[in-house]
Design a protein around this motif. Structure first.
Motif, PDB file in Angstrom:
ATOM      1  N   UNK A 199     -43.655-103.414 -23.960  1.00 60.18           N
ATOM      2  CA  UNK A 199     -43.991-102.594 -25.109  1.00 60.18           C
ATOM      3  C   UNK A 199     -45.495-102.446 -25.208  1.00 60.18           C
ATOM      4  N   UNK A 200     -45.973-102.022 -26.355  1.00 63.46           N
ATOM      5  CA  UNK A 200     -47.400-101.828 -26.573  1.00 63.46           C
ATOM      6  C   UNK A 200     -47.851-102.634 -27.786  1.00 63.46           C
ATOM      7  N   UNK A 201     -49.139-102.801 -27.921  1.00 64.17           N
ATOM      8  CA  UNK A 201     -49.709-103.563 -29.025  1.00 64.17           C
ATOM      9  C   UNK A 201     -49.307-102.969 -30.374  1.00 64.17           C
ATOM     10  N   UNK A 202     -49.237-103.847 -31.359  1.00 64.84           N
ATOM     11  CA  UNK A 202     -48.921-103.488 -32.741  1.00 64.84           C
ATOM     12  C   UNK A 202     -47.471-103.061 -32.914  1.00 64.84           C
ATOM     13  N   UNK A 203     -46.594-103.535 -32.005  1.00 62.86           N
ATOM     14  CA  UNK A 203     -45.163-103.300 -32.170  1.00 62.86           C
ATOM     15  C   UNK A 203     -44.414-104.612 -31.970  1.00 62.86           C
TER      16      UNK A 203
END
Length: 256
Positions: A199-203
Protein backbone atom coordinates in the motif's frame (compact mmCIF):
# COMPACT_ATOMS: atom_id res chain seq x y z
CA UNK A 1 22.15 -33.04 37.55
CA UNK A 2 23.21 -29.60 38.84
CA UNK A 3 26.23 -29.66 36.49
CA UNK A 4 23.97 -30.24 33.45
CA UNK A 5 21.55 -27.53 34.56
CA UNK A 6 24.43 -25.07 34.98
CA UNK A 7 25.79 -25.88 31.51
CA UNK A 8 22.38 -25.20 29.98
CA UNK A 9 22.22 -22.00 31.97
CA UNK A 10 25.62 -20.89 30.66
CA UNK A 11 24.55 -21.58 27.07
CA UNK A 12 21.36 -19.57 27.54
CA UNK A 13 23.08 -16.63 29.26
CA UNK A 14 25.85 -16.59 26.64
CA UNK A 15 23.20 -16.19 23.93
CA UNK A 16 21.54 -13.44 25.96
CA UNK A 17 24.86 -11.61 26.40
CA UNK A 18 25.47 -11.79 22.64
CA UNK A 19 22.03 -10.30 21.94
CA UNK A 20 22.50 -7.51 24.49
CA UNK A 21 25.96 -6.73 23.12
CA UNK A 22 24.55 -6.58 19.60
CA UNK A 23 21.82 -4.19 20.76
CA UNK A 24 24.33 -1.89 22.42
CA UNK A 25 26.62 -1.97 19.38
CA UNK A 26 23.67 -0.92 17.15
CA UNK A 27 22.25 1.79 19.39
CA UNK A 28 23.09 4.35 16.68
CA UNK A 29 22.17 2.21 13.66
CA UNK A 30 19.33 3.72 11.62
CA UNK A 31 16.27 1.45 11.43
CA UNK A 32 17.71 -1.16 13.82
CA UNK A 33 15.28 -3.10 16.00
CA UNK A 34 16.49 -4.35 19.37
CA UNK A 35 16.39 -8.06 20.12
CA UNK A 36 15.45 -10.04 23.18
CA UNK A 37 16.47 -13.59 23.97
CA UNK A 38 13.55 -15.89 24.85
CA UNK A 39 13.90 -18.79 27.28
CA UNK A 40 11.72 -21.69 28.34
CA UNK A 41 11.88 -23.92 31.40
CA UNK A 42 12.93 -27.53 30.82
CA UNK A 43 11.33 -30.34 32.82
CA UNK A 44 12.31 -34.02 32.94
CA UNK A 45 9.85 -36.40 34.63
CA UNK A 46 8.16 -33.42 36.23
CA UNK A 47 11.36 -32.06 37.77
CA UNK A 48 13.03 -28.80 36.74
CA UNK A 49 16.06 -29.38 34.55
CA UNK A 50 17.25 -25.88 33.65
CA UNK A 51 16.39 -23.56 30.77
CA UNK A 52 16.47 -23.70 26.98
CA UNK A 53 17.26 -20.82 24.66
CA UNK A 54 14.33 -20.27 22.25
CA UNK A 55 16.15 -17.74 20.08
CA UNK A 56 16.05 -14.00 19.57
CA UNK A 57 12.91 -11.96 18.95
CA UNK A 58 13.27 -8.45 17.57
CA UNK A 59 11.01 -5.62 18.70
CA UNK A 60 9.64 -4.89 15.24
CA UNK A 61 6.50 -3.24 16.56
CA UNK A 62 8.36 -0.54 18.50
CA UNK A 63 9.29 2.58 16.53
CA UNK A 64 12.51 4.46 16.99
CA UNK A 65 12.65 8.24 17.18
CA UNK A 66 12.40 10.27 13.96
CA UNK A 67 15.61 12.27 13.44
CA UNK A 68 17.01 14.48 10.69
CA UNK A 69 18.36 12.55 7.73
CA UNK A 70 21.62 13.02 5.89
CA UNK A 71 19.74 13.81 2.66
CA UNK A 72 16.52 15.59 1.73
CA UNK A 73 15.48 12.32 0.02
CA UNK A 74 15.68 10.23 3.19
CA UNK A 75 12.41 8.85 4.59
CA UNK A 76 11.27 7.71 8.03
CA UNK A 77 8.15 5.67 8.78
CA UNK A 78 5.87 6.33 11.76
CA UNK A 79 3.70 3.23 11.87
CA UNK A 80 3.96 -0.48 11.12
CA UNK A 81 4.94 -0.31 7.47
CA UNK A 82 8.20 -1.45 5.86
CA UNK A 83 9.97 -0.16 2.79
CA UNK A 84 9.87 -2.68 -0.06
CA UNK A 85 13.30 -3.35 -1.57
CA UNK A 86 14.76 -5.57 -4.27
CA UNK A 87 18.30 -6.93 -4.60
CA UNK A 88 20.22 -7.67 -7.80
CA UNK A 89 18.77 -11.20 -7.99
CA UNK A 90 15.20 -9.88 -7.79
CA UNK A 91 14.63 -11.10 -4.23
CA UNK A 92 12.29 -8.96 -2.17
CA UNK A 93 13.48 -7.47 1.13
CA UNK A 94 11.93 -5.20 3.74
CA UNK A 95 13.49 -2.46 5.84
CA UNK A 96 12.82 0.49 8.10
CA UNK A 97 16.09 2.28 7.29
CA UNK A 98 14.98 4.89 4.77
CA UNK A 99 18.24 6.03 3.23
CA UNK A 100 17.37 7.14 -0.31
CA UNK A 101 19.62 8.02 -3.24
CA UNK A 102 19.62 7.65 -7.01
CA UNK A 103 22.13 5.29 -8.64
CA UNK A 104 23.86 5.75 -12.00
CA UNK A 105 20.98 4.03 -13.80
CA UNK A 106 18.35 6.29 -12.27
CA UNK A 107 16.94 3.76 -9.79
CA UNK A 108 15.93 4.82 -6.30
CA UNK A 109 18.21 2.79 -3.98
CA UNK A 110 19.18 2.63 -0.32
CA UNK A 111 22.72 2.95 1.05
CA UNK A 112 23.35 -0.75 0.28
CA UNK A 113 22.24 -0.49 -3.34
CA UNK A 114 18.89 -2.25 -2.83
CA UNK A 115 16.22 -0.79 -5.12
CA UNK A 116 13.05 0.77 -3.73
CA UNK A 117 9.84 -0.62 -5.15
CA UNK A 118 6.65 1.32 -5.65
CA UNK A 119 3.75 2.19 -7.92
CA UNK A 120 3.69 4.13 -11.19
CA UNK A 121 2.29 7.65 -10.99
CA UNK A 122 -1.44 7.79 -10.15
CA UNK A 123 -1.57 4.05 -9.38
CA UNK A 124 -1.87 2.89 -5.75
CA UNK A 125 -2.80 -0.78 -6.07
CA UNK A 126 -1.52 -3.88 -7.80
CA UNK A 127 2.04 -5.13 -8.23
CA UNK A 128 5.04 -3.04 -7.22
CA UNK A 129 8.27 -2.64 -9.16
CA UNK A 130 11.61 -0.80 -8.85
CA UNK A 131 11.28 2.98 -9.16
CA UNK A 132 13.39 4.46 -11.95
CA UNK A 133 13.71 8.18 -12.63
CA UNK A 134 14.16 9.08 -16.34
CA UNK A 135 17.33 11.08 -16.86
CA UNK A 136 15.84 13.16 -19.70
CA UNK A 137 12.40 14.48 -20.65
CA UNK A 138 11.59 16.39 -23.86
CA UNK A 139 15.22 17.48 -24.40
CA UNK A 140 15.56 18.44 -20.76
CA UNK A 141 18.03 16.77 -18.39
CA UNK A 142 17.23 15.72 -14.84
CA UNK A 143 18.06 18.57 -12.47
CA UNK A 144 16.49 17.50 -9.20
CA UNK A 145 14.41 14.92 -7.33
CA UNK A 146 12.00 15.43 -4.46
CA UNK A 147 10.08 12.95 -2.26
CA UNK A 148 7.05 14.19 -0.37
CA UNK A 149 5.42 12.79 2.78
CA UNK A 150 3.21 10.46 0.76
CA UNK A 151 6.23 8.94 -0.95
CA UNK A 152 5.59 10.59 -4.31
CA UNK A 153 8.75 10.82 -6.40
CA UNK A 154 8.88 14.10 -8.30
CA UNK A 155 11.55 14.80 -10.92
CA UNK A 156 12.50 18.26 -12.20
CA UNK A 157 14.18 18.83 -15.58
CA UNK A 158 16.24 21.65 -17.09
CA UNK A 159 13.41 22.46 -19.51
CA UNK A 160 11.25 23.50 -16.56
CA UNK A 161 9.11 20.37 -16.49
CA UNK A 162 8.22 18.69 -13.19
CA UNK A 163 6.81 15.19 -13.31
CA UNK A 164 5.61 12.69 -10.70
CA UNK A 165 7.41 9.46 -11.57
CA UNK A 166 5.86 7.10 -9.04
CA UNK A 167 5.15 6.51 -5.38
CA UNK A 168 7.16 4.56 -2.81
CA UNK A 169 5.30 1.46 -1.61
CA UNK A 170 5.06 0.25 1.98
CA UNK A 171 4.31 -3.28 3.17
CA UNK A 172 2.61 -4.73 6.23
CA UNK A 173 2.37 -8.31 7.51
CA UNK A 174 -0.18 -10.36 9.40
CA UNK A 175 2.57 -11.45 11.80
CA UNK A 176 5.58 -9.15 11.50
CA UNK A 177 7.35 -10.87 14.42
CA UNK A 178 7.91 -13.87 12.16
CA UNK A 179 9.91 -11.96 9.56
CA UNK A 180 13.35 -13.48 9.02
CA UNK A 181 16.20 -11.05 9.74
CA UNK A 182 19.03 -10.88 7.24
CA UNK A 183 20.83 -8.31 9.36
CA UNK A 184 19.73 -5.76 11.93
CA UNK A 185 17.82 -3.59 9.45
CA UNK A 186 16.71 -5.88 6.59
CA UNK A 187 14.17 -8.72 6.74
CA UNK A 188 12.50 -11.14 4.37
CA UNK A 189 8.99 -12.60 4.47
CA UNK A 190 8.36 -16.14 5.68
CA UNK A 191 5.38 -18.45 5.59
CA UNK A 192 4.79 -17.65 9.27
CA UNK A 193 4.87 -13.87 8.70
CA UNK A 194 2.36 -14.09 5.88
CA UNK A 195 2.67 -12.52 2.45
CA UNK A 196 3.31 -8.77 2.33
CA UNK A 197 0.31 -6.50 1.88
CA UNK A 198 1.33 -3.51 -0.22
CA UNK A 199 0.00 0.00 0.00
CA UNK A 200 1.02 3.63 0.36
CA UNK A 201 1.70 5.94 3.28
CA UNK A 202 -1.19 7.33 5.31
CA UNK A 203 -3.39 4.29 4.67
CA UNK A 204 -4.30 1.45 7.05
CA UNK A 205 -1.62 0.45 9.55
CA UNK A 206 1.25 1.39 7.24
CA UNK A 207 1.78 4.74 8.91
CA UNK A 208 3.01 8.08 7.65
CA UNK A 209 6.28 9.16 6.07
CA UNK A 210 8.62 11.98 7.13
CA UNK A 211 10.78 13.28 4.31
CA UNK A 212 14.33 14.42 5.01
CA UNK A 213 14.26 12.20 8.10
CA UNK A 214 15.34 8.76 9.32
CA UNK A 215 14.10 6.40 12.02
CA UNK A 216 16.76 5.90 14.67
CA UNK A 217 17.41 2.62 16.47
CA UNK A 218 14.80 1.70 19.09
CA UNK A 219 17.46 0.42 21.52
CA UNK A 220 17.01 1.70 25.08
CA UNK A 221 20.59 1.83 26.36
CA UNK A 222 19.56 2.11 30.02
CA UNK A 223 17.46 -1.05 29.84
CA UNK A 224 20.20 -2.87 27.93
CA UNK A 225 22.81 -2.01 30.55
CA UNK A 226 20.52 -3.19 33.35
CA UNK A 227 19.93 -6.43 31.44
CA UNK A 228 23.66 -6.78 30.88
CA UNK A 229 24.42 -6.59 34.59
CA UNK A 230 21.67 -9.11 35.38
CA UNK A 231 22.95 -11.52 32.72
CA UNK A 232 26.50 -11.21 34.04
CA UNK A 233 25.32 -12.11 37.55
CA UNK A 234 23.47 -15.14 36.16
CA UNK A 235 26.58 -16.19 34.26
CA UNK A 236 28.69 -15.96 37.41
CA UNK A 237 26.11 -17.95 39.39
CA UNK A 238 26.18 -20.76 36.84
CA UNK A 239 29.98 -20.85 36.74
CA UNK A 240 29.96 -21.02 40.55
CA UNK A 241 27.72 -24.11 40.40
CA UNK A 242 30.10 -25.76 37.94
CA UNK A 243 33.09 -24.87 40.10
CA UNK A 244 31.40 -26.27 43.21
CA UNK A 245 30.46 -29.49 41.41
CA UNK A 246 34.03 -29.85 40.16
CA UNK A 247 35.41 -29.42 43.68
CA UNK A 248 32.95 -31.99 45.04
CA UNK A 249 33.89 -34.57 42.40
CA UNK A 250 37.58 -33.95 42.98
CA UNK A 251 37.16 -34.49 46.71
CA UNK A 252 35.12 -37.63 46.06
CA UNK A 253 37.72 -39.15 43.74
CA UNK A 254 40.49 -38.36 46.19
CA UNK A 255 38.53 -40.06 48.97
CA UNK A 256 38.12 -43.17 46.82
Amino acid sequence: MSFTIAIRGLDAVSAQLNTISNNIANADTVGYKSGRENFSALYVNGAGNGVLDQGTQQSLGTNGAVVSGSSSLDLAISGKGFFVLQDTSGSQKFSRAGYVQVDKDGFLVNNSGLQYKGYPANVTTGPVSPIRVPQTRDNGSLSGINLDEKGNVQATYTNGQTETIGQVALASFANMDQLQPEDGTVWRATQASGAPQFGIAQTGVLGSLHNGSLESSNVDLTSELVSLMSAQRNYQANTKVISTDSSMFTALFQAI
